[in-house]
Design a protein around this motif. Structure first.
Motif, mmCIF file in Angstrom:
data_model
loop_
_atom_site.group_PDB
_atom_site.id
_atom_site.type_symbol
_atom_site.label_atom_id
_atom_site.label_comp_id
_atom_site.label_asym_id
_atom_site.label_seq_id
_atom_site.Cartn_x
_atom_site.Cartn_y
_atom_site.Cartn_z
ATOM 1 N N UNK A 134 15.904 -68.359 -16.085
ATOM 2 C CA UNK A 134 15.818 -67.409 -14.939
ATOM 3 C C UNK A 134 14.585 -67.203 -14.765
ATOM 4 N N UNK A 135 13.576 -66.990 -15.521
ATOM 5 C CA UNK A 135 12.261 -66.756 -15.329
ATOM 6 C C UNK A 135 11.466 -68.068 -14.506
ATOM 7 N N UNK A 136 11.774 -69.165 -15.157
ATOM 8 C CA UNK A 136 11.336 -70.500 -14.576
ATOM 9 C C UNK A 136 11.740 -70.772 -13.103
ATOM 10 N N UNK A 137 12.944 -70.262 -12.801
ATOM 11 C CA UNK A 137 13.524 -70.306 -11.288
ATOM 12 C C UNK A 137 12.685 -69.778 -10.420
ATOM 13 N N UNK A 138 12.468 -68.212 -11.100
ATOM 14 C CA UNK A 138 11.813 -67.339 -10.193
ATOM 15 C C UNK A 138 10.309 -67.837 -9.833
ATOM 16 N N UNK A 139 9.665 -68.438 -11.015
ATOM 17 C CA UNK A 139 8.528 -68.649 -10.802
ATOM 18 C C UNK A 139 7.947 -69.988 -9.887
ATOM 19 N N UNK A 140 9.007 -70.880 -9.684
ATOM 20 C CA UNK A 140 8.963 -71.899 -8.971
ATOM 21 C C UNK A 140 8.716 -71.462 -7.603
ATOM 22 N N UNK A 141 9.240 -70.269 -6.991
ATOM 23 C CA UNK A 141 9.216 -69.802 -5.483
ATOM 24 C C UNK A 141 7.874 -69.190 -5.383
ATOM 25 N N UNK A 142 7.564 -68.396 -6.688
ATOM 26 C CA UNK A 142 6.016 -67.556 -6.498
ATOM 27 C C UNK A 142 5.036 -68.676 -6.344
ATOM 28 N N UNK A 143 4.944 -70.157 -6.884
ATOM 29 C CA UNK A 143 4.001 -71.128 -6.763
ATOM 30 C C UNK A 143 4.027 -71.642 -5.523
ATOM 31 N N UNK A 144 5.300 -71.649 -4.872
ATOM 32 C CA UNK A 144 5.168 -72.220 -3.255
ATOM 33 C C UNK A 144 4.527 -71.093 -2.305
ATOM 34 N N UNK A 145 4.780 -69.756 -2.857
ATOM 35 C CA UNK A 145 4.363 -68.634 -1.830
ATOM 36 C C UNK A 145 2.713 -68.630 -2.087
ATOM 37 N N UNK A 146 2.443 -68.791 -3.382
ATOM 38 C CA UNK A 146 1.048 -68.755 -3.625
ATOM 39 C C UNK A 146 -0.011 -69.805 -2.995
ATOM 40 N N UNK A 147 0.745 -71.016 -3.132
ATOM 41 C CA UNK A 147 0.117 -72.141 -2.121
ATOM 42 C C UNK A 147 -0.144 -71.803 -0.837
ATOM 43 N N UNK A 148 0.964 -71.189 -0.009
ATOM 44 C CA UNK A 148 0.847 -71.001 1.396
ATOM 45 C C UNK A 148 -0.447 -69.722 1.559
ATOM 46 N N UNK A 149 -0.474 -68.907 0.520
ATOM 47 C CA UNK A 149 -1.295 -67.757 0.752
ATOM 48 C C UNK A 149 -2.744 -68.334 0.608
ATOM 49 N N UNK A 150 -2.998 -69.442 -0.299
ATOM 50 C CA UNK A 150 -4.480 -70.049 -0.454
ATOM 51 C C UNK A 150 -4.692 -70.719 0.875
ATOM 52 N N UNK A 151 -3.884 -71.268 1.705
ATOM 53 C CA UNK A 151 -4.012 -71.788 2.843
ATOM 54 C C UNK A 151 -4.073 -70.906 4.061
ATOM 55 N N UNK A 152 -3.491 -69.870 4.097
ATOM 56 C CA UNK A 152 -3.363 -68.908 5.067
ATOM 57 C C UNK A 152 -4.717 -67.783 5.055
ATOM 58 N N UNK A 157 -9.872 -62.958 -1.671
ATOM 59 C CA UNK A 157 -10.024 -63.204 -3.045
ATOM 60 C C UNK A 157 -8.677 -63.630 -3.563
ATOM 61 N N UNK A 158 -8.697 -64.053 -4.776
ATOM 62 C CA UNK A 158 -7.294 -64.330 -5.580
ATOM 63 C C UNK A 158 -6.569 -63.124 -5.834
ATOM 64 N N UNK A 159 -7.164 -62.036 -5.934
ATOM 65 C CA UNK A 159 -6.399 -60.595 -6.037
ATOM 66 C C UNK A 159 -5.497 -60.290 -4.597
ATOM 67 N N UNK A 160 -6.428 -60.447 -3.649
ATOM 68 C CA UNK A 160 -5.828 -60.221 -2.442
ATOM 69 C C UNK A 160 -4.787 -61.112 -1.977
ATOM 70 N N UNK A 161 -5.063 -62.337 -2.298
ATOM 71 C CA UNK A 161 -4.042 -63.488 -1.786
ATOM 72 C C UNK A 161 -2.507 -62.986 -2.707
ATOM 73 N N UNK A 162 -2.796 -62.513 -3.905
ATOM 74 C CA UNK A 162 -1.755 -62.326 -4.647
ATOM 75 C C UNK A 162 -0.846 -61.192 -4.154
ATOM 76 N N UNK A 163 -1.521 -60.300 -3.705
ATOM 77 C CA UNK A 163 -1.104 -59.011 -3.325
ATOM 78 C C UNK A 163 -0.530 -59.324 -2.118
ATOM 79 N N UNK A 164 -1.041 -60.059 -1.170
ATOM 80 C CA UNK A 164 -0.240 -60.383 0.170
ATOM 81 C C UNK A 164 0.975 -61.139 0.033
ATOM 82 N N UNK A 165 0.914 -61.762 -1.127
ATOM 83 C CA UNK A 165 2.178 -62.821 -1.325
ATOM 84 C C UNK A 165 3.244 -61.901 -2.021
ATOM 85 N N UNK A 166 2.803 -61.238 -2.949
ATOM 86 C CA UNK A 166 3.822 -60.155 -3.302
ATOM 87 C C UNK A 166 4.399 -59.247 -2.444
ATOM 88 N N UNK A 167 3.667 -58.740 -1.704
ATOM 89 C CA UNK A 167 3.938 -57.795 -0.596
ATOM 90 C C UNK A 167 5.213 -58.256 0.535
#
Length: 210
Positions: A134-152, A157-167
């Motif tokens: 279950x944790x790995x399944x959720x992590x897969x989606x998180x990685x896709x969002x994180x990659x999008x945030x690095x582009x967007x 900063x990494x912290x700002x992108x992480x916050x934006x993705x989580x929000x």
């Protein structure tokens, strides 16, 4: 004190022949119907076998317990969500705000279409939510969002992108769940998704410009 053991949630074996694959499909279709119609509290392997028209022994060949069936249904939903995220957020032919808007619309439609199943799976989540799968399944989606945030947000900063993705993902999940709890017309879904997309795109633009 010994650590609490998670129930075994992996399928007992994978179908290798067309007939076995068909049997598993029947079982999962029946499970989805039982879950949507009767909810998690009344969900049992016996009810699923009865609904599928198969023996309990045949069911146990592939699923050792009800948690395994529920996790398979949840895994299929997670896989669909990951595919949705990947197909939309990695489409570099579109600008990030356009991709985010498309994602909001697709996600809200999906939530409304699968509301009964999602509510029942949420009720059953304690059976499998702490399992490694279950944790790995959720992590897969998180990685896709994180990659999008690095582009967007390439200069954030990494912290700002992480916050934006989580929000964004938390808002999608929470608001989508609440909105889909009542029956909605296509027009209502479109209007609501438009407003939500406007809000999230404005937030993304503010972070990008800041």
């Amino acid at each position: 004190m010994t650590a609490r053991q998670n129930p075994k949630i992996s399928s007992r074996k994978q179908p290798k022949q067309a007939r076995s694959t068909e049997l598993v499909a029947f079982i999962l279709e029946a499970a989805a119907q039982v879950l949507a119609e009767e909810g998690a509290p009344r969900f049992t392997t016996a009810r699923v076998a009865e609904k599928a028209g198969v023996s309990i022994g045949s069911l146990y060949q592939y699923f050792p317990n009800k948690a395994a069936i529920l996790f398979r249904l949840q895994s299929d939903e997670w896989r669909q969500t990951s595919t949705l995220l990947h197909d939309i957020l990695t489409d570099t032919g579109k600008r990030p705000p356009e991709r985010l808007r498309l994602l909001v619309h697709a996600f809200i439609r999906s939530e409304c279409e699968e509301a009964a199943m999602r509510v029942a799976l949420n009720d059953a989540a304690p059976l499998y939510r702490d399992a490694p799968e279950a944790r790995e399944a959720r992590a897969a989606g998180d990685r896709i969002v994180q990659a999008f945030m690095r582009e967007a947000l390439p200069e954030a900063s990494a912290a700002t992108r992480a916050l934006a993705g989580d929000l964004i993902t938390t808002t999608l999940s929470a608001v989508g769940k609440q909105f889909s709890e009542s029956p909605r017309t296509p027009a209502e879904i479109e209007t609501y998704a438009d407003a939500m997309a406007d809000m999230l795109c404005a937030y993304l633009q503010k972070v990008h410009g800041g």
